[in-house]
Design a protein around this motif. Structure first.
Motif, PDB file in Angstrom:
ATOM      1  N   VAL A  66     -78.914  23.839 -57.000  1.00 58.39           N
ATOM      2  CA  VAL A  66     -77.954  22.647 -56.715  1.00 58.39           C
ATOM      3  C   VAL A  66     -76.718  22.933 -56.685  1.00 58.39           C
ATOM      4  O   VAL A  66     -75.946  23.492 -57.667  1.00 58.39           O
ATOM      5  N   PRO A  67     -75.903  22.665 -55.441  1.00 61.43           N
ATOM      6  CA  PRO A  67     -74.695  22.867 -55.339  1.00 61.43           C
ATOM      7  C   PRO A  67     -73.707  22.155 -56.417  1.00 61.43           C
ATOM      8  O   PRO A  67     -74.110  21.017 -56.628  1.00 61.43           O
ATOM      9  N   LEU A  68     -72.577  22.472 -56.540  1.00 65.66           N
ATOM     10  CA  LEU A  68     -71.723  21.656 -57.611  1.00 65.66           C
ATOM     11  C   LEU A  68     -71.142  20.704 -56.855  1.00 65.66           C
ATOM     12  O   LEU A  68     -70.959  20.383 -55.778  1.00 65.66           O
ATOM     13  N   SER A  90     -69.423  18.507 -62.052  1.00 65.04           N
ATOM     14  CA  SER A  90     -68.837  19.620 -61.289  1.00 65.04           C
ATOM     15  C   SER A  90     -68.669  20.913 -62.052  1.00 65.04           C
ATOM     16  O   SER A  90     -68.278  21.917 -61.675  1.00 65.04           O
ATOM     17  N   PRO A 103     -70.651  24.145 -63.680  1.00 62.63           N
ATOM     18  CA  PRO A 103     -71.787  24.741 -63.730  1.00 62.63           C
ATOM     19  C   PRO A 103     -72.171  25.045 -65.158  1.00 62.63           C
ATOM     20  O   PRO A 103     -71.585  25.257 -65.924  1.00 62.63           O
ATOM     21  N   ARG A 104     -73.684  24.686 -65.358  1.00 59.73           N
ATOM     22  CA  ARG A 104     -74.154  24.831 -66.553  1.00 59.73           C
ATOM     23  C   ARG A 104     -75.138  25.955 -66.735  1.00 59.73           C
ATOM     24  O   ARG A 104     -75.793  26.424 -65.718  1.00 59.73           O
ATOM     25  N   MET A 105     -75.111  26.307 -67.754  1.00 62.30           N
ATOM     26  CA  MET A 105     -76.051  27.534 -68.161  1.00 62.30           C
ATOM     27  C   MET A 105     -77.374  27.198 -67.829  1.00 62.30           C
ATOM     28  O   MET A 105     -78.072  27.895 -67.561  1.00 62.30           O
ATOM     29  N   ASP A 106     -77.845  26.066 -68.316  1.00 61.96           N
ATOM     30  CA  ASP A 106     -79.238  25.774 -68.388  1.00 61.96           C
ATOM     31  C   ASP A 106     -79.367  24.850 -66.928  1.00 61.96           C
ATOM     32  O   ASP A 106     -80.637  24.189 -66.723  1.00 61.96           O
ATOM     33  N   GLY A 107     -78.651  24.792 -66.085  1.00 60.98           N
ATOM     34  CA  GLY A 107     -78.736  24.073 -64.836  1.00 60.98           C
ATOM     35  C   GLY A 107     -79.526  24.596 -63.741  1.00 60.98           C
ATOM     36  O   GLY A 107     -80.001  26.034 -63.859  1.00 60.98           O
ATOM     37  N   ASP A 108     -79.813  23.788 -62.723  1.00 59.65           N
ATOM     38  CA  ASP A 108     -80.527  24.619 -61.720  1.00 59.65           C
ATOM     39  C   ASP A 108     -79.570  25.145 -60.714  1.00 59.65           C
ATOM     40  O   ASP A 108     -78.711  24.411 -60.103  1.00 59.65           O
ATOM     41  N   ARG A 109     -79.755  26.414 -60.601  1.00 58.80           N
ATOM     42  CA  ARG A 109     -78.812  27.260 -59.727  1.00 58.80           C
ATOM     43  C   ARG A 109     -78.618  26.836 -58.183  1.00 58.80           C
ATOM     44  O   ARG A 109     -77.733  26.817 -57.678  1.00 58.80           O
ATOM     45  N   LEU A 144     -66.591  15.196 -63.657  1.00 57.69           N
ATOM     46  CA  LEU A 144     -66.550  16.141 -64.627  1.00 57.69           C
ATOM     47  C   LEU A 144     -67.862  16.897 -64.953  1.00 57.69           C
ATOM     48  O   LEU A 144     -68.047  18.025 -64.729  1.00 57.69           O
ATOM     49  N   LEU A 155     -65.807  20.570 -72.208  1.00 57.33           N
ATOM     50  CA  LEU A 155     -66.947  19.289 -72.534  1.00 57.33           C
ATOM     51  C   LEU A 155     -68.080  20.017 -73.294  1.00 57.33           C
ATOM     52  O   LEU A 155     -68.832  19.383 -74.196  1.00 57.33           O
ATOM     53  N   GLY A 156     -68.241  21.460 -73.179  1.00 60.58           N
ATOM     54  CA  GLY A 156     -69.494  22.041 -74.155  1.00 60.58           C
ATOM     55  C   GLY A 156     -68.997  22.029 -75.300  1.00 60.58           C
ATOM     56  O   GLY A 156     -69.833  21.556 -76.324  1.00 60.58           O
TER      57      GLY A 156
END
Lengths: 337, 360, 322
Positions: free
Chosen positions: A275-277, A265, A267-273, A262, A223-224
């Motif tokens: 927050v669980p997937l 689920s 993991p995003r580079m810029d997401g908040d770590r 999707l 998706l990226g």
């Protein structure tokens, strides 16, 4: 980048494409079910999905590479107004390579291992553009340089196995664009590459589309990659387009539970770590037969009995160019099992 | 002292030529001086592109590769110095999860014998009944039911197989698990299940992980500390949040800018540092800084002749770059890099993943 | 849109289960079992199995089936031994008589037994010796230590040497040592197969040794010899079994070829198809039936084993079949 929707005839029109594999002694399996999309010149359309969603089969059908007596193809595929289904083999061969070109995930198996890369390109040039000898060589050098291969004169004589993965993929792109195709199909072109090399290849594809006005059908599970490259996105699940929209609309306002699932689920580079997937449960093998309803139902949090009442219809969101096939979209109260 | 400490680990594979004598003509410096440490309940993430030596580090920790030099200390014991037999008896403390969920399970054995093999090898698990109970508990921990025991690997989906691989590692109650690309072979929608499972297990058991992956987003999500590898060296190491908030090494910057984010708004605004050229061959790495041949910030002095040391430039943030401060302050600007081709002869060099083959 | 959430949870789950395409109906079936069930459904395997079992039944029950004593001379008044007149198929001898007036059918039936024995024993010799060499070599090479590699090297050079000597030469040497006999035939044919099995098993074991599940076992702390026995070997046997079946066919043909050259058993009471062919050669012009029937029998039997072997190959490796 702005979305370019050409009013003129689209380069590729796929309408209600269905692909069924029949096998002696076994029930026929449908790999693709009523898939429709269009691609205009200079437009990038993405087909996104996981293994077995039918994205690669669709590409092969467009290229006319699925002709087999064990395959039934229904619906319509048109290239610039020419119907491709039922076209004589000879005409299809002429179109392929010249007007329609394809890039594969694994260039090593798609390139001929015993022929130098340069000759593979000059053969295309002589077959489709009538270039011979020096002219063909010069053009091949120019093409290799165009896709960012350093020292192209020397590279002409090299065999595919002598090149690195990234260079091979570039060579394959050079071959694909050698005859100035109006439609380019890229099937997971960067999946086998390292990220820094992937970035180079994606940049190259973007540049080709912008400068040459090529229509690009991008097939990927990432998706990226879609978010960075595609103007319009079709999300496939088990052979059906479950959601289709321009990319900003799709990522900004995803409707189908599969799409949202999707997105939540990964993991995003810029997401908040912290927050669980939020994974989608089950696996792509948990399916419901098409005629019976939504194939995603066994994995869906919003599953209701209605989901199993036949093929989900296409719903268009009012006012925006956005459609989906969800019977019970968010907005109606979710029921968590 | 940390639970697992790797100090100045070197793994050099000999390149052999000739038919009969197989002379050694050179070495691939797959891992050249890597140090890292992990504490109980912590995760160390190792990222890098193909050929950077990250998998070799993982295998060397498990002594599945010969270690050329350096120490691998588990609770103070140097595994690198143990005899084969003594190492074998330590193996239940270190386990591994593999990338390919099909290839890592013996297709001809049922799940019961796959899971029970470790217990049998170490004479652990007690009676048949107790052993079975342990296996069922392990399956339960990874979300599979007891009736999986009688079944065979090919009867499960990819995600389920990966769970079985995790269960196999858990059965021996190891202190450390090396996860080599634990999710990259799985479908996107299934990856998150496995990542969450790994986190859950860590919370419950306090196991330490070394996660090896090419996907920075995955590594960042699951790790406490992240090390970025390039051609056998660690280029940068920091707490996961710090590394992503403020990457200091030029390679880390380039790597992070190359990763697509599933968000068109972010994608549109991102500034990309596009590296030119290929990854050099580990058999013939550039002199000096390993990244100097592709670095947009490379200087004519030092970069090409002096290997930079991994130095702490911020608290807990170590970087191996001669010019890190100058780059941060903007004193050194990026420049165009002439793409350098890796000579064809070098690509032919096959890097053995295991030498001698990790085989009985 | 109608209101969702009206159905009960149980009803929803039931409906889903009813319509779900379950991807794993099969439970607890090993790969060997799966392969066997694929084999049972393969037409090629069925034809092969029918031919092979017919051959085996005939071979086992030959003395009961044979209408005449294979050594008895059945001349009658109309034929004289000193005049080369041959008796073709007729009512009491469906395949006719051979040059010495013996019933060809009876000799063929009894010959089946010899041919089967030569085929099976020769294959067993080739397989066991070859697999032993290959297995030791594969295991030694897999150990990866200097000594292991040396052992592997020595064994493989020996195998290469065997491979470079024509089977015929081996057979003639064996015959020179032991004299022409059925045993000679079996040893000679078997010896020729040794390098094939050795190379096959070694290659297969080396490939398996590099697989992740072997690495996983080592990482678990399993002793290396146990890893070889429980993981490497079972996963390497498929190709060897297939080759074994295919070899049965070649062994029968080769045995026939060697006895045709006179290296087979001189014992007239134990006819063998190859030997019968050799006898027939002198009378090819006047008594073609003497050559025809044994030749056809050899071809059909070899075909049966080949079909079975090919079907096994497909069954063991379903990826091959498209």
């Amino acid at each position: 980048m702005t979305v370019r929707r050409e009013p003129a005839t689209p380069v590729l029109t796929v309408e209600d494409l269905s692909i069924t594999f029949t096998q002696r002694g076994a029930a026929p399996t449908r790999a693709v079910d009523r898939v429709s999309f269009e691609i205009g010149a200079g437009e990038v359309v993405g087909l996104v999905g996981e293994s077995g969603c039918g994205k690669s089969v669709t590409a092969l059908a467009v290229m006319g590479l699925l002709a087999d007596r064990n395959v039934e193809i229904g619906g319509r595929i048109a290239y610039a107004g020419t119907e491709l289904l039922g076209l004589p083999r000879k005409r299809m061969r002429d179109l392929r390579g010249a007007d329609l070109a394809m890039i594969f995930q694994d260039p090593l198996s798609a390139l001929n291992p015993v022929v130098p890369v340069g000759r593979q390109i000059t053969e295309m040039l002589s077959r489709h553009r009538g270039l011979r000898g020096r002219d063909a060589d010069a053009e091949a050098v120019q093409l290799l340089g165009r896709v960012g291969i350093p020292d192209p004169e020397r590279r002409l004589k090299e065999y595919p196995h002598q090149m690195s993965g990234g260079m091979r993929q570039r060579a394959m792109i050079a071959m694909a664009v050698s005859c100035g195709p109006r439609l380019l199909i890229a099937d997971e072109p960067t999946t086998a590459l390292d990220v820094t090399i992937q970035a180079q290849v994606l940049e190259l594809l973007k540049d080709l589309v912008e400068t040459e006005g090529t229509a690009l059908l991008m097939i990927t599970h990432d998706l990226g990659v879609v978010a960075g490259l595609c103007d319009r996105v079709n999300v496939l699940y088990a052979g059906r387009v479950v959601e289709a929209a321009p990319r900003h609309e799709l990522f900004g306002n995803p409707v189908h539970p599969y799409t949202t699932g999707l997105l939540r689920s990964i993991p995003r580079m810029d997401g908040d770590r912290g927050v669980p997937l939020n994974p989608i449960r089950g696996s792509v093998n948990d399916l419901v037969a098409w005629a019976d309803g939504c194939a995603f139902a066994p994995r869906c949090d919003r599953y209701e009995l209605e989901c199993l009442a036949g093929t989900p219809a296409v719903t268009e969101l009012p006012g925006v160019d956005h459609e989906h096939r969800c019977v019970n979209p968010p907005g109606t109260p979710a029921v968590v099992r | 002292m940390s639970l697992l400490e790797v100090r100045d680990l070197k793994v050099h594979f000999p390149i052999r030529k000739g038919i009969l004598l197989r002379r050694i003509v050179g070495y691939v410096q797959a891992v050249d001086g890597v140090s890292l440490s992990v504490d109980r309940g912590q995760t160390y993430g190792l990222v890098g592109e193909s050929g950077c030596g990250k998998s070799t580090v993982g295998r060397a920790i498990l002594r599945l590769n010969d270690i050329t030099a350096g120490e691998v200390r588990l609770d103070g014991t140097d595994l690198a110095g143990l005899s084969t037999g003594a190492m074998r008896r330590q193996r239940h403390r270190l386990q591994m999860i593999f990338q390919d969920p099909m290839g890592s399970l013996d297709p001809r054995q049922n799940i019961e014998s796959i899971l029970g093999e470790g217990l049998a090898a170490h004479g652990m698990g007690g009676s048949r009944r107790e052993r079975r109970k342990t296996l069922i508990d392990a399956l339960d921990a990874v979300g599979l039911s007891a009736n999986a025991l009688a079944r065979y690997p090919h009867e499960f989906s990819g995600g389920q197989r990966q769970r079985i691989g995790i269960a196999r590692a858990l059965v021996l109650q190891p202190d450390v698990i090396i996860c080599d690309e634990p999710v990259s072979a799985l479908d996107v929608s299934v990856q998150a299940q496995v990542l969450n499972l790994l986190e859950e297990i860590q919370e419950q058991t306090g196991v330490a992980y070394v996660v090896i992956a090419h996907d920075l987003a995955v590594v960042r999500h699951i790790s406490d500390t992240v090390g970025v590898m390039y051609l056998g060296h660690i280029m940068e190491e920091a707490a996961a949040d710090d590394l992503y908030a403020e990457p200091l090494h030029p390679y880390t910057k380039a790597l992070m800018s190359a990763i697509p984010v599933p968000d068109p708004e972010v994608e549109a605004q991102r500034e990309r540092i596009l590296l030119t050229g290929d990854l050099p061959s580990p058999a013939n790495p550039p002199a000096g800084c390993r990244f100097s041949s592709r670095c947009p910030w490379a200087q004519s002095t030092r970069c090409h002749d002096e290997i930079p040391a991994l130095i702490e430039v911020r608290p807990g943030h170590r970087v191996a770059c001669h010019w890190v401060e100058e780059i941060e302050s903007g004193e050194i600007r990026p420049h165009e890099v002439e793409a350098e081709m890796v000579p064809a002869s070098e690509i032919g060099v096959e890097i053995p993943t295991v030498e001698p083959p990790a085989v009985p | 849109m109608n209101l969702p959430g009206t159905a009960t949870k149980a009803a929803k789950i039931d409906r889903l289960a009813e319509l779900s395409v379950s991807s794993s109906d099969v439970r607890g079936r090993s790969l060997w079992l799966e392969a066997f069930s694929r084999l049972r459904r393969s037409p090629m395997a069925i034809v092969g199995a029918v031919i092979v079992s017919a051959f085996v039944i005939v071979a086992v029950a030959a003395p009961l089936l044979a209408p005449h004593d294979p050594t008895a001379q059945l001349w009658r008044g109309d034929v004289f031994p000193n005049r080369s007149i041959f008796v073709g198929p007729r009512a009491e001898n469906p395949l006719g008589l051979d040059h010495a007036g013996r019933d060809l059918l009876s000799r063929m039936l009894v010959g089946a037994r010899q041919s089967l024995m030569v085929g099976v024993v020769a294959t067993l010799i080739g397989l066991s010796v070859g697999a032993l060499i290959g297995g030791v070599s594969g295991a030694a090479a897999g150990m990866g230590r200097r000594l292991g590699r040396a052992v592997d090297s020595v064994l493989m050079r020996f195998v290469d040497m065997l491979l470079s000597i024509p089977a015929l030469l081996i057979a003639i040497s064996v015959a020179a040592l032991l004299g022409p006999s059925l045993t000679t035939l079996m040893i000679a044919v078997g010896a020729a197969q040794v390098p094939i099995f050795a190379r096959l098993l070694r290659g297969s074991m080396l490939a398996q040794s590099r697989s992740d599940f072997v690495t996983a076992s080592i990482a678990l702390g399993v002793r290396r010899p146990k890893v070889v026995v429980s993981h490497v070997l079972p996963n390497s046997l498929g190709p060897v079994l297939v080759q074994g079946t295919l070899t049965l066919a070649t062994a029968i043909i080769e045995a026939a070829a060697l006895s045709y050259l006179g290296l087979g058993s001189p014992d007239i009471s134990r006819p063998e198809w190859g030997g019968m062919l050799a006898d027939a050669q002198r009378f090819l012009g006047s008594a073609p039936h003497m050559a025809l029937f044994p030749a056809v029998a050899i071809i059909i039997t070899a075909l049966g084993f080949t079909l079975l072997g090919e079907a096994m190959r497909e069954a063991l490796d379903p990826k091959l079949k498209k």
